[in-house]
Design a protein around this motif. Structure first.
Motif, PDB file in Angstrom:
ATOM      1  N   PRO A  75       0.826  -1.202   0.000  1.00  0.00           N
ATOM      2  CA  PRO A  75       0.000   0.000   0.000  1.00  0.00           C
ATOM      3  C   PRO A  75       0.865   1.259   0.000  1.00  0.00           C
ATOM      4  O   PRO A  75       2.074   1.190   0.243  1.00  0.00           O
ATOM      5  CB  PRO A  75      -0.789  -0.119   1.299  1.00  0.00           C
ATOM      6  CG  PRO A  75       0.120  -0.895   2.205  1.00  0.00           C
ATOM      7  CD  PRO A  75       0.814  -1.880   1.304  1.00  0.00           C
ATOM      8  N   GLN A  76       0.228   2.394  -0.264  1.00  0.00           N
ATOM      9  CA  GLN A  76       0.975   3.636  -0.398  1.00  0.00           C
ATOM     10  C   GLN A  76       1.189   4.292   0.952  1.00  0.00           C
ATOM     11  O   GLN A  76       0.856   5.455   1.179  1.00  0.00           O
ATOM     12  CB  GLN A  76       0.243   4.561  -1.368  1.00  0.00           C
ATOM     13  CG  GLN A  76       0.181   3.980  -2.777  1.00  0.00           C
ATOM     14  CD  GLN A  76      -0.545   4.881  -3.744  1.00  0.00           C
ATOM     15  OE1 GLN A  76      -1.134   5.872  -3.365  1.00  0.00           O
ATOM     16  NE2 GLN A  76      -0.485   4.543  -5.017  1.00  0.00           N
ATOM     17  N   ASN A  93       6.270  -7.786   8.300  1.00  0.00           N
ATOM     18  CA  ASN A  93       6.044  -8.451   7.028  1.00  0.00           C
ATOM     19  C   ASN A  93       4.599  -8.251   6.614  1.00  0.00           C
ATOM     20  O   ASN A  93       3.699  -8.242   7.453  1.00  0.00           O
ATOM     21  CB  ASN A  93       6.331  -9.954   7.136  1.00  0.00           C
ATOM     22  CG  ASN A  93       7.781 -10.233   7.473  1.00  0.00           C
ATOM     23  OD1 ASN A  93       8.652 -10.095   6.639  1.00  0.00           O
ATOM     24  ND2 ASN A  93       8.036 -10.625   8.719  1.00  0.00           N
ATOM     25  N   ALA A  94       4.366  -8.108   5.309  1.00  0.00           N
ATOM     26  CA  ALA A  94       3.013  -7.896   4.803  1.00  0.00           C
ATOM     27  C   ALA A  94       2.766  -8.766   3.587  1.00  0.00           C
ATOM     28  O   ALA A  94       3.657  -8.961   2.751  1.00  0.00           O
ATOM     29  CB  ALA A  94       2.803  -6.428   4.447  1.00  0.00           C
ATOM     30  N   TYR A  95       1.544  -9.301   3.506  1.00  0.00           N
ATOM     31  CA  TYR A  95       1.105 -10.108   2.372  1.00  0.00           C
ATOM     32  C   TYR A  95      -0.230  -9.571   1.888  1.00  0.00           C
ATOM     33  O   TYR A  95      -1.035  -9.084   2.702  1.00  0.00           O
ATOM     34  CB  TYR A  95       0.909 -11.571   2.779  1.00  0.00           C
ATOM     35  CG  TYR A  95       2.143 -12.266   3.272  1.00  0.00           C
ATOM     36  CD1 TYR A  95       2.915 -13.043   2.415  1.00  0.00           C
ATOM     37  CD2 TYR A  95       2.529 -12.170   4.606  1.00  0.00           C
ATOM     38  CE1 TYR A  95       4.047 -13.704   2.870  1.00  0.00           C
ATOM     39  CE2 TYR A  95       3.665 -12.825   5.075  1.00  0.00           C
ATOM     40  CZ  TYR A  95       4.414 -13.594   4.198  1.00  0.00           C
ATOM     41  OH  TYR A  95       5.528 -14.227   4.666  1.00  0.00           O
ATOM     42  N   SER A 100      -7.030 -10.038  -2.055  1.00  0.00           N
ATOM     43  CA  SER A 100      -6.166  -8.982  -2.604  1.00  0.00           C
ATOM     44  C   SER A 100      -6.800  -7.597  -2.528  1.00  0.00           C
ATOM     45  O   SER A 100      -6.445  -6.705  -3.306  1.00  0.00           O
ATOM     46  CB  SER A 100      -5.771  -9.303  -4.056  1.00  0.00           C
ATOM     47  OG  SER A 100      -4.980 -10.473  -4.101  1.00  0.00           O
ATOM     48  N   THR A 101      -7.721  -7.384  -1.573  1.00  0.00           N
ATOM     49  CA  THR A 101      -8.294  -6.061  -1.375  1.00  0.00           C
ATOM     50  C   THR A 101      -7.572  -5.280  -0.288  1.00  0.00           C
ATOM     51  O   THR A 101      -7.799  -4.082  -0.126  1.00  0.00           O
ATOM     52  CB  THR A 101      -9.774  -6.169  -0.991  1.00  0.00           C
ATOM     53  OG1 THR A 101      -9.886  -6.929   0.225  1.00  0.00           O
ATOM     54  CG2 THR A 101     -10.567  -6.860  -2.091  1.00  0.00           C
ATOM     55  N   GLY A 102      -6.726  -5.947   0.453  1.00  0.00           N
ATOM     56  CA  GLY A 102      -5.980  -5.313   1.523  1.00  0.00           C
ATOM     57  C   GLY A 102      -4.736  -6.128   1.823  1.00  0.00           C
ATOM     58  O   GLY A 102      -4.262  -6.912   0.981  1.00  0.00           O
ATOM     59  N   THR A 120      -2.225  -7.969  12.185  1.00  0.00           N
ATOM     60  CA  THR A 120      -3.387  -7.138  11.904  1.00  0.00           C
ATOM     61  C   THR A 120      -3.682  -7.160  10.413  1.00  0.00           C
ATOM     62  O   THR A 120      -2.882  -7.655   9.611  1.00  0.00           O
ATOM     63  CB  THR A 120      -3.161  -5.686  12.372  1.00  0.00           C
ATOM     64  OG1 THR A 120      -4.401  -4.979  12.335  1.00  0.00           O
ATOM     65  CG2 THR A 120      -2.152  -4.965  11.486  1.00  0.00           C
ATOM     66  N   GLU A 121      -4.837  -6.625  10.036  1.00  0.00           N
ATOM     67  CA  GLU A 121      -5.230  -6.506   8.636  1.00  0.00           C
ATOM     68  C   GLU A 121      -5.473  -5.034   8.329  1.00  0.00           C
ATOM     69  O   GLU A 121      -6.073  -4.311   9.132  1.00  0.00           O
ATOM     70  CB  GLU A 121      -6.488  -7.322   8.373  1.00  0.00           C
ATOM     71  CG  GLU A 121      -6.829  -7.476   6.899  1.00  0.00           C
ATOM     72  CD  GLU A 121      -8.036  -8.372   6.688  1.00  0.00           C
ATOM     73  OE1 GLU A 121      -8.306  -8.737   5.524  1.00  0.00           O
ATOM     74  OE2 GLU A 121      -8.726  -8.707   7.682  1.00  0.00           O
ATOM     75  N   ILE A 122      -5.001  -4.567   7.175  1.00  0.00           N
ATOM     76  CA  ILE A 122      -5.198  -3.180   6.773  1.00  0.00           C
ATOM     77  C   ILE A 122      -5.780  -3.138   5.361  1.00  0.00           C
ATOM     78  O   ILE A 122      -5.671  -4.103   4.596  1.00  0.00           O
ATOM     79  CB  ILE A 122      -3.880  -2.379   6.809  1.00  0.00           C
ATOM     80  CG1 ILE A 122      -2.860  -2.954   5.817  1.00  0.00           C
ATOM     81  CG2 ILE A 122      -3.300  -2.330   8.215  1.00  0.00           C
ATOM     82  CD1 ILE A 122      -1.584  -2.126   5.677  1.00  0.00           C
ATOM     83  N   ASP A 123      -6.397  -2.010   5.012  1.00  0.00           N
ATOM     84  CA  ASP A 123      -6.894  -1.843   3.656  1.00  0.00           C
ATOM     85  C   ASP A 123      -5.804  -1.238   2.778  1.00  0.00           C
ATOM     86  O   ASP A 123      -4.669  -1.027   3.223  1.00  0.00           O
ATOM     87  CB  ASP A 123      -8.173  -1.012   3.636  1.00  0.00           C
ATOM     88  CG  ASP A 123      -7.976   0.425   4.130  1.00  0.00           C
ATOM     89  OD1 ASP A 123      -6.817   0.912   4.147  1.00  0.00           O
ATOM     90  OD2 ASP A 123      -8.973   1.057   4.495  1.00  0.00           O
TER      91      ASP A 123
END
Length: 380
Positions: A75-76, A93-95, A100-102, A120-123
């Motif tokens: 994400p930006q 780390n992020a996946y 694939s919406t967040g 955690t989960e982010i948009d």
């Protein structure tokens, strides 16, 4: 022989989770993001490969277009600016999440004060959406199920006198579904608990531990072995980082072995999901190298290829200091059987594609691929 203890209703007191339910965004930074200044091009530079690679660069996520080679931050926002996190997270780390919406994030703290890890989960804007968990333990992996309704975590609790590796499944409300403690004939079994597992569509989990790869029943943390490497517990070789093919029929994994002269080999193997027909898919020409190291890898969305980095390889030269090579990026047909790769010319037969991007060199295409992360996903 591994002994697994199932805990369905209670997590040990030292592993009690501080649960904070999702309450809206910690907010993105408002950045417009960063794009590598790649030259414009409509040419498909990597044959018939399509889709995107996703990787991390320190506290940033990057999405790379395989047709053009161009990369964009996604994400930006910088990961450390997402959610209500203080400073001190040593790694994040992020996946991409299940649709694939967040993005799904997890990380570990650089010091021992307070919670040791989080997930955690982010948009796509970096706002927290739905769940957040804090653990007094070192996370070795965390991942949403393929339908997004469950999260599995692998961790080691270092507060115990004898460290224990654990696999735990929670629902989206962070209610405990299943837990397994993995025992081994060792005073400290955490060294054998590899950073890697994967979900099947039906809720089964594939994970590597010690000498074996295991499969669980749906939404159950207790596994039974599918594949076991030869030799004694605590010694090479051993399997690691299992990844399930998109159709759920195959498992790819690293096979780590020790050479007589000291360095360790790491190659990619594939087997059926029932553990049958395990085989190596590719190797570097031994006339050119002293050892080989296949690192990050990922299935293509259609299952035709396995994208893999190979590097740390040493050229066979005279003298005590062989030449070290950078990681290069290859798309290997997933039905390959021990085919030979040529890392010197990057011209390979057997259907192997030497993948080029602008990721490491914004002004020119290169097959060198060295992100500051072990994360590699191939998404549509």
């Amino acid at each position: 022989m591994n002994t697994l203890r199932k805990e369905l209703t209670l997590v040990p007191i030292s592993l009690v989770m501080a649960i904070l339910f999702g309450c809206g965004g910690g907010g993105g930074s408002g950045d417009s993001g960063t794009t590598n200044p790649n030259p414009p091009s409509d040419q498909k530079i990597n044959g018939d490969l399509t889709g995107y690679l996703y990787t991390n660069e320190e506290y940033e996520g990057w999405k790379i277009n395989l047709e053009s080679g161009r990369a964009v931050q996604s994400p930006q926002v910088v990961f450390s600016n997402t959610g209500a996190y203080d400073t001190g997270w040593e790694s994040i780390n992020a996946y991409p999440n299940h649709n694939s919406t967040g993005f799904f994030l997890f990380g570990n703290r650089a010091y021992s004060q307070g919670p040791s890890s989080f997930f955690t989960e982010i948009d796509s804007s970096g706002n927290q959406i739905g769940l957040r968990g804090l653990l007094p333990a070192e996370l070795r992996g965390a991942k949403l199920s393929n339908d997004g309704n469950y999260v599995a975590v692998m961790f080691v609790d270092k507060t115990l006198s004898r460290q224990r590796a654990q696999l735990i499944i929670y629902d989206r409300q962070l209610q405990l579904i299943s837990s397994a403690t993995l025992e081994e004939e060792s005073e400290d079994n955490s060294q054998f608990f590899e950073n890697g597992f994967d979900w099947l569509d039906d809720g089964q989990i594939i994970y590597a531990y010690s000498k074996s790869i295991y499969i669980t029943a749906p939404y159950d943390a207790v596994g039974i072995p599918l594949f076991t490497a030869p030799g004694k517990v605590g010694e090479y070789p051993y399997p690691a980082e299992p990844r399930v093919s998109p159709d759920g029929a195959k498992i790819a994994f690293q096979y780590r072995d020790e050479l007589d002269n000291g360095p360790n080999n790491s190659t990619i193997w594939v087997m059926n999901v029932d553990g049958s027909d395990p085989h190596q898919i590719a190797h570097v020409d031994q006339r050119d190298v002293t050892y080989q190291s296949f690192n990050q890898f990922a299935w293509s969305p259609d299952g035709r290829y396995i994208m893999a980095t190979e590097g740390g390889t040493s050229q066979t030269v005279t003298g005590p200091n062989p030449v070290a090579n950078p990681n290069r990026l290859y798309a290997i047909p997933s039905d390959s059987r021990d085919v030979t790769m040529d890392w010197i010319s990057c011209e390979n037969g057997n259907g192997i594609i030497c993948v080029r991007t602008y990721f490491n060199s914004p002004e020119s295409l290169t097959s060198t691929f060295e992100p500051y992360s072990s994360v590699l996903e191939w998404i549509e």
